[in-house]
Write an enzyme that holds these catalytic residues in place. Structure first.
Site, PDB file in Angstrom:
ATOM      1  N   HIS A  76       7.848  12.348  -9.627  1.00 43.27           N
ATOM      2  CA  HIS A  76       8.171  13.173  -8.458  1.00 43.27           C
ATOM      3  C   HIS A  76       8.210  14.652  -8.826  1.00 43.27           C
ATOM      4  CE1 HIS A  76       9.826  10.066  -5.412  1.00 43.27           C
ATOM      5  NE2 HIS A  76       8.999   9.469  -6.266  1.00 43.27           N
ATOM      6  N   HIS A 203       4.980   0.607 -11.094  1.00 40.29           N
ATOM      7  CA  HIS A 203       5.823  -0.234 -10.250  1.00 40.29           C
ATOM      8  C   HIS A 203       6.005  -1.632 -10.823  1.00 40.29           C
ATOM      9  CE1 HIS A 203       5.438   2.270  -6.285  1.00 40.29           C
ATOM     10  NE2 HIS A 203       6.134   2.870  -7.229  1.00 40.29           N
TER      11      HIS A 203
END
Length: 343
Positions: A76, A203
């Protein structure tokens, strides 16, 4: 008598000139980017990698989920203004940080872990190691500690004195994004479709909140998922964790992005996509989207060849970690506290 220069010659001259200018700009940016190097702290803080590794090791051993928290922080951070530590800044009277942006507010944790490591580094090498470098190194170490690949981390980043709340809302991929939207967000960062599919493999560790996967499990999950007892049982568990009705405490319920090996960095994530069991819409889109001709083949490749996934993930993490604004080397700083710019 004045000589008339042929139009074709003038056009070629303009093209060559423009090409030359672009080449100069590219070379200039490369020179700036070359300030990242493996031995940047060799003399100024030779223990930096050891300090970070030991601290991350303690964090991951105490809770393997911490690996995903650190990796997500790095991701991020790099998607907003480049890898400059801006995601770590708190709001102040004069600065609007990125932590409360929609993509971050309920997604990012682990800030206290970074604070503790920064304090250790400030004791060891005051004012030397940037928060941006700390986060980049910590993300690599976190991946390794849960079974993932190792890669060398070029360092020398500076910390930004600004943050960008608006870009945090627009640049970071969201759980319900379509494949074309996700691709465009990666391309904007200079990352290819191959980088996107490989980095999505992160993920294989981590958790997701109910609000991030509700639309998926009450939407097309049954359409994409295999019709067998295990898949049907897992869907029931997901719906039990995340009721259809919004609101209440269930919004904060979480489940693993990879329910097969949730604390191990492997290629299980891609096997779930092949079975149509990607938890997030943005995950399953890599395999099930009508536009996913290239991404579908990459999912198959990484499901069949874990070494190919590890190699590409390592290469793509270096590429993402090298997203640095050239001006940051001049305008940036080394924060003494990752939450605030220096006074």
């Amino acid at each position: 008598m004045a000589t008339t220069i042929p139009y074709s010659f003038r056009l070629n001259y303009v093209v060559v000139t423009v090409a030359f200018v672009l080449l100069v700009l590219v070379l200039t940016n490369r020179c700036e980017a070359s300030e990242l190097r493996l031995d940047y702290y060799a003399s100024s803080c030779p223990t930096v990698f050891d300090v970070i590794r030991k601290e991350i090791e303690c964090d991951v051993q105490s809770d393997p989920r911490n690996a995903a928290l650190v990796l997500r922080l790095h991701f991020h951070d790099c998607f907003v203004q480049g890898c400059d530590g801006s995601v770590l800044l708190d709001d102040t009277v004069t600065l609007k940080g990125e932590k409360t942006a929609s993509a971050n507010i309920n997604s990012l944790k682990g800030f206290s872990l970074i604070d503790r490591i920064k304090n250790m580094l400030e004791s060891e090498c005051p004012g030397i190691v940037s928060c941006a470098d700390l986060l980049t190194i910590a993300a690599r170490d976190a991946v390794v500690l849960v079974g993932g690949p190792y890669w060398d981390v070029p360092v020398g980043r500076k910390d930004s004195k600004t943050a960008n709340f608006a870009l945090a809302n627009t640049n970071i991929p969201k759980p319900d994004d379509t494949l074309l939207t996700i691709i465009s967000k990666f391309l904007y960062q200079g990352l290819s479709v191959t980088d996107m599919v490989a980095l999505s493999g992160a993920h294989t560790i981590g958790m997701a909140r109910c609000e991030s996967f509700r639309s998926r499990i009450y939407g097309d999950y049954e359409v994409t998922s295999e019709k067998d007892a295990v898949s049907e049982s897992h869907l029931r568990d997901l719906r039990s964790t995340c009721p259809l009705t919004k609101g209440g405490s269930s919004e904060n319920n979480v489940t693993s992005l990879d329910y097969v090996t949730p604390d191990l960095f492997d290629n299980s994530y891609y096997h779930l996509l092949l079975k149509g069991q990607g938890l997030l819409n943005s995950d399953q889109e890599l395999y099930s989207s009508l536009f996913g001709i290239q991404t579908r083949e990459l999912v198959k490749k990484y499901a069949l060849d874990p070494l190919a996934f590890f190699q590409q993930f390592s290469d793509s993490m270096v590429k993402m970690g090298n997203i640095v604004k050239p001006e940051s080397f001049v305008d940036g700083e080394v924060r003494t506290n990752c939450r605030f710019v220096n006074t």
